[in-house]
Every structure is written in C-alpha cells, then in structure tokens.
Design a protein around this motif. Structure first.
Motif, PDB file in Angstrom:
ATOM      1  N   ASN A 187      17.667  18.903  -5.756  1.00 18.22           N
ATOM      2  CA  ASN A 187      16.904  18.502  -4.587  1.00 18.22           C
ATOM      3  C   ASN A 187      16.802  19.676  -3.615  1.00 18.22           C
ATOM      4  OD1 ASN A 187      15.492  16.836  -2.854  1.00 18.22           O
ATOM      5  ND2 ASN A 187      17.041  15.225  -2.836  1.00 18.22           N
ATOM      6  N   TYR A 188      16.062  19.490  -2.524  1.00 19.26           N
ATOM      7  CA  TYR A 188      15.976  20.530  -1.508  1.00 19.26           C
ATOM      8  C   TYR A 188      15.661  19.895  -0.159  1.00 19.26           C
ATOM      9  CZ  TYR A 188      10.756  20.726  -1.971  1.00 19.26           C
ATOM     10  OH  TYR A 188       9.403  20.453  -2.011  1.00 19.26           O
ATOM     11  N   PRO A 189      15.837  20.644   0.968  1.00 23.52           N
ATOM     12  CA  PRO A 189      15.745  20.024   2.294  1.00 23.52           C
ATOM     13  C   PRO A 189      14.453  19.276   2.566  1.00 23.52           C
ATOM     14  CG  PRO A 189      16.753  22.179   2.481  1.00 23.52           C
ATOM     15  CD  PRO A 189      16.284  22.059   1.059  1.00 23.52           C
ATOM     16  N   GLU A 192      15.184  15.801   1.413  1.00 19.53           N
ATOM     17  CA  GLU A 192      16.585  15.405   1.563  1.00 19.53           C
ATOM     18  C   GLU A 192      16.747  13.887   1.526  1.00 19.53           C
ATOM     19  OE1 GLU A 192      19.169  14.843   5.380  1.00 19.53           O
ATOM     20  OE2 GLU A 192      18.855  16.980   5.059  1.00 19.53           O
ATOM     21  N   PHE A 204      21.572  20.974  -4.584  1.00 27.22           N
ATOM     22  CA  PHE A 204      20.582  21.285  -3.559  1.00 27.22           C
ATOM     23  C   PHE A 204      20.248  22.763  -3.605  1.00 27.22           C
ATOM     24  CE2 PHE A 204      20.717  17.212  -1.605  1.00 27.22           C
ATOM     25  CZ  PHE A 204      19.631  17.166  -0.730  1.00 27.22           C
ATOM     26  N   VAL A 206      19.034  25.613  -1.181  1.00 24.34           N
ATOM     27  CA  VAL A 206      19.049  25.788   0.276  1.00 24.34           C
ATOM     28  C   VAL A 206      18.854  27.263   0.611  1.00 24.34           C
ATOM     29  CG1 VAL A 206      20.370  25.512   2.392  1.00 24.34           C
ATOM     30  CG2 VAL A 206      20.590  23.815   0.567  1.00 24.34           C
ATOM     31  N   TYR A 217      24.620  22.544   7.613  1.00 25.36           N
ATOM     32  CA  TYR A 217      23.856  21.839   6.593  1.00 25.36           C
ATOM     33  C   TYR A 217      24.715  21.517   5.372  1.00 25.36           C
ATOM     34  CZ  TYR A 217      19.743  20.191   4.167  1.00 25.36           C
ATOM     35  OH  TYR A 217      18.835  19.389   3.517  1.00 25.36           O
ATOM     36  N   LEU A 221      25.264  17.892   3.660  1.00 24.86           N
ATOM     37  CA  LEU A 221      25.102  17.627   2.239  1.00 24.86           C
ATOM     38  C   LEU A 221      26.373  17.023   1.643  1.00 24.86           C
ATOM     39  CD1 LEU A 221      23.131  20.780   1.028  1.00 24.86           C
ATOM     40  CD2 LEU A 221      22.242  18.522   1.641  1.00 24.86           C
ATOM     41  N   PHE A 585      12.586  20.421   6.814  1.00 24.39           N
ATOM     42  CA  PHE A 585      13.801  19.618   6.678  1.00 24.39           C
ATOM     43  C   PHE A 585      13.429  18.174   6.999  1.00 24.39           C
ATOM     44  CE2 PHE A 585      15.349  23.845   7.028  1.00 24.39           C
ATOM     45  CZ  PHE A 585      16.572  23.874   6.378  1.00 24.39           C
ATOM     46  N   THR A 587      14.420  14.575   7.082  1.00 26.26           N
ATOM     47  CA  THR A 587      15.724  13.948   7.167  1.00 26.26           C
ATOM     48  C   THR A 587      15.605  12.439   7.261  1.00 26.26           C
ATOM     49  OG1 THR A 587      16.491  15.911   8.334  1.00 26.26           O
ATOM     50  CG2 THR A 587      17.891  13.971   8.457  1.00 26.26           C
TER      51      THR A 587
END
Length: 856
Positions: A187-189, A192, A204, A206, A217, A221, A585, A587
């Motif tokens: 996954n990635y920001p 997220e 992740f 990052v 961060y 995570l 990002f 969230t």
C-alpha cells in the motif's frame, strides 16, 4: 515424492527440486516481527528492477550480472530482494545459492477499472495463481505481494469495500496455491484508508524526506498494522535531482529511524539506477545504491553500515532498568515469563520478583532462576507489590510486566529508546494474546474487556496497560507510587491519569511487545470482569472528571487492541481524499463514539431491557416491541462475535457463540460490580461539614432555579467561586463538568443518574475593588431521567390507543412514581447545592448580599 523437472536456461542447468519441498529455515510471523526458528529475523532489503528483457526473454539481467549483483548484495548485508515481476527459476536458484530471499511481486493491470469486468477479474486471479505456481514453492521465496499501489482514482471509482473484498479474494487464491506462503499487499499513503487486515504482514511504500514526519508516519502505520509486522517495501532518494551526498544523508537516517521505530523490515529503492517501466528505460532519475554500471554510490556505504550493524540499532546510553514482576498464584505461566526475561537483548538490567503471598508453586519456580532477586511478602495486593519492587529497584527506570506475560527479546530496548528520544517519564507498549491450543482460552483471548492501551495520538498514550509499562523511578516515587487501594486492577489507570495531571507525557512504543496470556476459563474471565468493575468504581472516586454518566472511563484517546471498539454503534469513518481525490496522504478519520453508542452494551441498558422484554413476551400483541432493546444488544453481541479475530483452528459456530456470550455477560458483571462498589463508597465517604445558611435563596419556580448574591471588597472575580466549587465537590465524588466555551453555564454538577445542577456566576464591577457576584443554580433532570419519563408517557399513550387500560395504568403509575421520586431527589439536591454554595462562599470570604438570622 513429486516429479522433478530439470531445465536449462542461458546454458545453466537449474537446481533439481521437488515441487513440494519446504525449506527448513522458513520465515514465520510472530507478532510484529519475523522469526527463523526462535531467532528474530529483520528484513534488510533492496528492490531489484524491473529491467528490460534479457537474452533469456525475461525482465531480468543476464545470469552473470544477476549473480554478481546478488554477491554484492550479500556483501552489503542485504538478505532480501524485492522483485516486481515473477522471477524465473534460475534467478530463484541464484538467490538461494547466494543466501538471499525474494519478495515476489505478482503484477497485474491495477491502473484500469478492473472490477468493471468479470473477465478481467478472472484474468487477474489467474495471473496471481500462475505466478505463484511458476515459483514452484522455491525456498528462496520470502513472500508474495498480490498487488502494489492501486491508484486512488480506481479505488474511488469502485469503492473501498469492493476493492478490499477483491484483494481478500486474491489472498485466498494465493494461499490455496501455496498454503504455507506469506502473502501481503504493498500500500502507499495515497490509499492509506484501504484497510488490508487479511494479509500476513503490512507493507507500505513511503517517500518522506523530513525526519520528524517520517518518524510520525511510521508510528501511524504501526497502529494500522496492529499486531502484524510492518515492512517498508519502498523508500529512497533520487540522486539525479537531489545529489549523491543528499541521497547518502537521507538514506542513513531513514534506515536507522525505521529500525529504531520497530520496523520488521525495509527495502531501499533501489539496488541499481537501471529501471525499465512503461515500455522504456528511465534515464532522468537515479534511485540506485549503485549506478547502471554497478559503480557504488556513497549511499551504499551508509546502507551497508546500517544493515551490517546491530538491529535494533544500539542506544547512545543504556540506563539501568529494574524489571519488576508482581506474582500471586502464577504458577501456570511463571516459568515462561522468567525464561523470556532471562534472554532480553539489553546489557544492564535486573529482574525483581515480588511474590505477593502466593500459595502455589510460584515462589519455587522463581527460585529456580538464579538471576532473579526475590522479595516475598504476605498478600497485600498488586499496588503494594509494585511499590515494593520500585523501592527495591536499583535501576534508573522501573519496567513492569506480569507473571502471565512473555516479553519480546527487544522489549526493553524499544521502551528505553522511546523514553530517551522524547525525554518521557513513562512509556508503554502493546500486549497481544499468544496462540492457544484449546477452544475456551482462544475465545476468551479475543473477548472484550482485556487490558489494552489508549492513544491520544500515534505516539502519545493516555493509558498504558499494567503488564507493559515503564517509569523513571524518581518520577514514580515522587508521585507517591501506586495507590494501595487497588489490590488487583485499576492501579495502571490511576497512575497514568496522575502522571498526566502532574504535567507528564506518556509515550507509546508499538514494537515493545509482550505476549499476555488471557484467562483460560470462562469462570476466570468472569472473575476478571468483576474485578475490573470494582477497580473502575475505586478509580472513579479519585478521578470523577474522567467518567461518563454510567461510570465508564471517558477516554480522550482511541482504544486499541480490543474488540470493544468494533461493537459500538459509531458513526462511519470519513476519508480525506484531497481536492478531486488528489491528496498525497489520504487518511481515514474515525469520529469518536457518542455516549449513546455505548448504551446497548451497558449494564444499565441490559438491566432495563430484560424486564421490558419479559413484559413484552408475556403481554403479546404489540407489546413484543418491548423486546427491541434486548434484541439490539444481542445483535451487537453476535456482530462482535462475527468480527472477532479468533484463531482459525476455532472459527466454528461454538467458538463464535461463546464469544457472543462473553460479550453480553462481561458488561453485566463489570457494571454490577462498578455500581455496587460506587454505592458502597458513597455510603462510607466522609463529607466535609457544611456551613450554616446565611442567606435565603430567591427561588424562581418557572425556571427551576434559585439565586444567591455575595459582596467582595477584595476584587474577587467569578473564578474564585467557580474554582472553589470545583475544589470542594471533586473530592466529595461529585461529577463536575466545567464549561469548555460552548455552554450557557459555568459548571454542570451531578451525583446521581437523575439530577443535575447548572451553575452560572455573574460578576458586577461596582468600582475599585468592590464586586457583586450573582449566582444562579438551575436544577434539571438528567437526560436519562427525561428519556425514562418520556418513554413512560409514550408507552402509556400507546397502550391507551390500543385500548389496553391495565397496561396503560401500570406503565403510567410507574411513570408517576418515577417522577415523584426523581422530583424529590432533585429538590433535595437543590437544597444541598444551596448549602454547598454558601460553604464555598464563606471559604472565599464573600459576604451575603441579604444575610438572615442563622438557622440550623
């Protein structure tokens, strides 16, 4: 024995192996880390590729180049390589011969709307299965990635839950093809919010080049990963635009910070500048540790230094730590606890066992470990035992764990590192239930109500569990240690709130884990919940501000690691996606649950719903609607049991039913004990002697309020009276809520479930130091009282409409009796508030505006 095939690629024969051979050194997941056997295994990796096709027809370099690359990686301390396309067997063989593992990416069309076509979905699943099958369960395979960075636009198009279900199906397909394999998703920001809680570990990618943001961060995570390993599958710096020296500098602190924060593994992007994507070789950036010609860059030396060094990274200073284990009849787990503490990776620590009057083999087991310092005493309770350990400690830091816990080898290192980095007075970590071999312990382990942590932010805790907490000894003793009133529970909650009231910050280290054996029988679980109920009542007497209407702790932060949060009727999470979904990002924000979300699982709700349901069943007809409150509770219990993370060996109907029962019974037992002990405390509490009345109140019956007024010749402001009331009421166990800026009153005061007093003070300036303070105290029924009275009225009217006169009379009579009872309580509370205000005014040296002759 399965058939063996021998192929030849690029003139080299492959290593012959059976299709089902399993490596003896298989990497396994245990909590937040990987292990090989009993040794912790940190992933020290780089990414490799993708490359243009070589003469062998695959997207990898020629065999001789790959072999040389692998040899150089091993020399650099690298043990794992991430590849983005399915490796041929000859590459896996080369990795095995070099002593490397491969994290195999299984590519598919993630950039298109793949869920819009059933055929596309089928092709993706086939690509996953064929990719794993092509690796032939090779021992060089570390794990598989069933996806990498699905774009946020695609997830917004399909919906988060739909994508999540599809990825879960891919994990199932991968496990079906290779059951023993580890599987994850990168996954990635930007996505997220995509909750991937069905993989073996969390990955992740990052790219953050600010140290504080990077550290924060990772902490975030960790909380998303919960009890699974966290791996950074991509991070790096472009030396083409940033320069090779900047790449060296950033990668140096990134790798160190990641492992200091408890990361289980890292993959630096990338080994070489050679990068082929989109059908062409990328020429205008250079993320490699070596160039395309394999020339080492300065960053390689830094990565080598980190990877070949000790992990987790050594601390600048190792303060002496005293580990205190308080034990009472803990023979079931004592041996495992002390065995784990004997092999901690920390150079300067002692273990103090306080045997609190055990009647089993606890003392005998402790004496078999010669490294322990043992203090035996008659049974005096948990808090006293903790204080005895703190006073006997020779360490600068005192760390506590319980006799039913097993510590991770690096437990102390992570705790001390966090305390040193943030200059903390206290720090804690998570506690996870270990795998159980029997059904009952496995279900009890996931039932709500166990010890857990509460986080205000990703790095700051409001509460740390007593089985995993550390304090600076001078701070702990300066606060007077633990309150001896807590004999079995509640001591950790009390000391955490006292620390915060004194201005200290409590840190949280997600990598400082202990394995906490939960109760192994239903009876033991029930006894634990009763003990927690008593503890909550005792804590309430000291911290009434921090409890809600039903006597439950009113946490500011979020509860982690407990099933309770998934049971609540909370509002749906909100995703921040940025304008047009372009946020880097994105969230997930979870709004806090309101008080009403707790109601169906509260003791008070159950105590009311049971007789209502019985009345509805007996009455029949429309009265069956009275069973709805009980059915709501049972639905939440069943839903919680469905979500409970029970060990896969015990996921049948019996296990789920037992969890549902525990979810229902736990709050009943806890609530009953909480109320019982609170009533007992109220009966035995010593009240301050109230002053005699010096002024009659002006009563306004229409507003249900009375008014008082006081002169001051010393420039007294309203805060003198307001703060005086708070200082007077809180020790007397009143529930006091000050205005936070949004209310039309200054204080809300309560002591029972039915009555409330709303106090507002007005200050008149009459020149110089002369002030006139006017006080209005409005008496009100509580929300729950109003709800009950209105409910009785509605049910009475409903029964009359249905022409059920007897039912209407019964409910109406109950409502009238309740109204009279609560009205008398409200009047009595109003008279008491009059005397309290008079007493506080006298202490503040305020003179009544209209004094009267003193009356008893």
């Amino acid at each position: 024995m399965a058939l063996v095939e021998i192929e030849e690629v690029a003139g080299r024969p492959l290593i012959a192996r059976t299709a089902k051979s399993e490596p003896p050194d298989a990497i396994r997941v245990h909590g937040k880390f990987f292990f090989v056997g009993e040794q912790k295994y940190f992933i020290k990796g780089v990414t490799y590729g993708p490359f243009p096709k070589g003469s062998h027809g695959q997207q990898f370099p020629e065999y001789s180049i790959a072999e040389a690359d692998f040899a150089a990686m091993v020399e650099a301390g690298i043990n794992t390589v991430r590849v983005f396309t399915v490796p041929p067997i000859w590459l896996l063989d080369a990795a095995e011969q070099a002593g490397l593992k491969l994290l195999v990416g299984l590519p598919w069309a993630q950039h298109i709307a793949f869920l819009d076509s059933v055929e596309t979905q089928r092709q993706i699943e086939e690509a996953i299965v064929s990719g794993i099958r092509g690796c032939r369960r090779h021992p060089a395979v570390f794990a598989y990635l069933i996806g990498n960075e699905i774009p946020p636009d695609i997830i917004r198009w399909h919906g988060t839950e739909a994508v999540r279900r599809f990825l879960k199906g891919l994990v199932v397909a991968a496990k079906a093809e290779h059951p023993e394999a580890l599987v994850s998703y990168a996954n990635y920001p930007s996505t997220e919010y995509l909750t991937v809680d069905f993989t073996d570990f969390v990955c992740f990618n990052v790219y953050l080049h600010d140290p504080s943001a990077f550290r924060r961060y990772i902490a975030r995570l960790h909380n998303l990963a919960h009890d699974r390993p966290l791996v950074l599958t991509e991070f790096g710096v472009d030396s083409f635009s940033q320069g090779e020296d900047e790449q060296r500098r950033v990668l140096s602190w990134q790798v160190r910070t990641a492992f200091e924060a408890g990361i289980a593994g890292t993959f630096v992007f990338s080994w070489t500048d050679e990068w082929f994507t989109g059908g062409c070789l990328i020429e205008n950036w250079a993320f490699g540790l070596v160039g395309q010609d394999r020339r080492p860059k300065p960053s390689l030396r830094e990565v080598v230094r980190q990877y070949r060094g000790t992990l987790p990274p050594p601390l600048q200073r190792y303060p002496r730590v005293s580990v205190v284990v308080c034990a009472y009849n803990g023979e079931r787990t004592m041996d495992r606890c002390l065995a784990s503490l004997a092999v901690l990776n920390y150079p300067d620590y002692e273990v103090i066992v306080v045997n609190d009057g055990s009647r089993d083999r606890t003392l005998e087991i402790a004496q078999s470990y010669g490294y322990c310092r043992i203090i035996s005493q008659t049974n005096k309770g948990l808090s006293v035992a903790r204080n005895v350990g703190a006073h006997a400690a020779t360490g600068e830091i005192v760390a506590y764990t319980d006799s039913d816990c097993v510590a991770d080898p690096d437990w102390l290192t992570y705790l001390v590192a966090k305390m040193a980095a943030s200059n903390l007075a206290a720090c804690g970590g998570p506690n996870f239930p270990p795998p159980e071999d029997d059904l009952v312990p496995a279900t009890v382990a996931v039932a709500p109500g166990g010890p857990t942590h509460v986080l205000i932010s990703d790095e700051v805790a409001e509460h740390i569990a007593g089985c995993n907490m550390a304090f600076r000894r001078d701070v702990l003793l300066g606060l007077g240690g633990f309150d001896p009133i807590y004999r079995a529970a509640g001591d950790d909650v009390d000391i955490c709130w006292r620390l915060q009231d004194a201005g200290y910050t409590i840190g949280f280290s997600p990598a400082a884990i202990v394995w906490h054996f939960r109760r192994n029988t239903v009876a033991a679980y029930c006894a634990q919940q009763r003990g927690y109920g008593k503890a909550e009542a005792l804590v309430y007497s000291k911290h009434p501000f921090r409890f809600n209407l039903f006597g439950q702790a009113k946490w500011l932060g979020r509860i982690y690691g407990d099933l309770s949060t998934s049971l609540l009727l909370s509002r749906r999470p909100v995703i921040y996606s940025g304008i047009f979904g372009r946020g880097m990002f994105q969230t997930l924000y979870e709004p806090p649950s309101s008080l009403t979300a707790f109601l169906p699982l509260s003791f008070e709700w159950s105590a009311a719903s049971l007789p209502l349901a019985l009345t509805g069943i007996i009455g029949g007809g429309w009265l069956w609607l009275l069973t709805v409150p009980l059915l709501v509770t049972w639905f939440m219990c069943l839903n919680g049991a469905r979500k409970a993370p029970i060990d896969k060996k015990f996921t049948g109907f019996i296990a789920r039913a037992l969890v549902a029962l525990l979810i229902y019974v736990g709050p009943l037992l806890r609530g009953w004990e909480r109320i019982r002990w609170r009533l007992k405390a109220m009966r035995t509490a010593e009240h301050l002697r109230l002053a005699e009345i010096e002024q009659r109140p002006r009563v306004c019956w229409t507003t249900r309020a009375f008014n008082l007024a006081y002169w001051s010749d010393a420039a007294a402001e309203k805060e003198a009276l307001i703060c005086g009331l708070m200082d007077f009421l809180v020790p007397q166990k009143y529930f006091v809520v000050p205005d936070a800026g949004w209310s039309h009153w200054d204080l809300e005061i309560a002591r029972g479930l039915c009555s409330r007093a709303l106090v507002v003070v007005c200050a008149e300036n009459h020149g110089g130091a002369k002030r006139l303070l006017r006080v209005r105290c409005a008496m009100r029924f509580s929300r729950i009282a109003v709800f009950v009275l209105r409910g009785c009225a509605a049910l009475t009217a409903f029964a009359l409409i249905l022409e059920w006169p007897l039912t209407a009379a019964a409910i109406g009579a109950a409502g009238v009796i309740g109204l009279v009872t609560m009205g008398c309580q409200l009047i009595g509370f109003g008279r008491l508030m009059h005397r309290i205000i008079e007493a506080v005014a006298k202490q503040a040296r305020l003179v009544p505006l209209e004094p009267v002759a003193r009356i008893a």
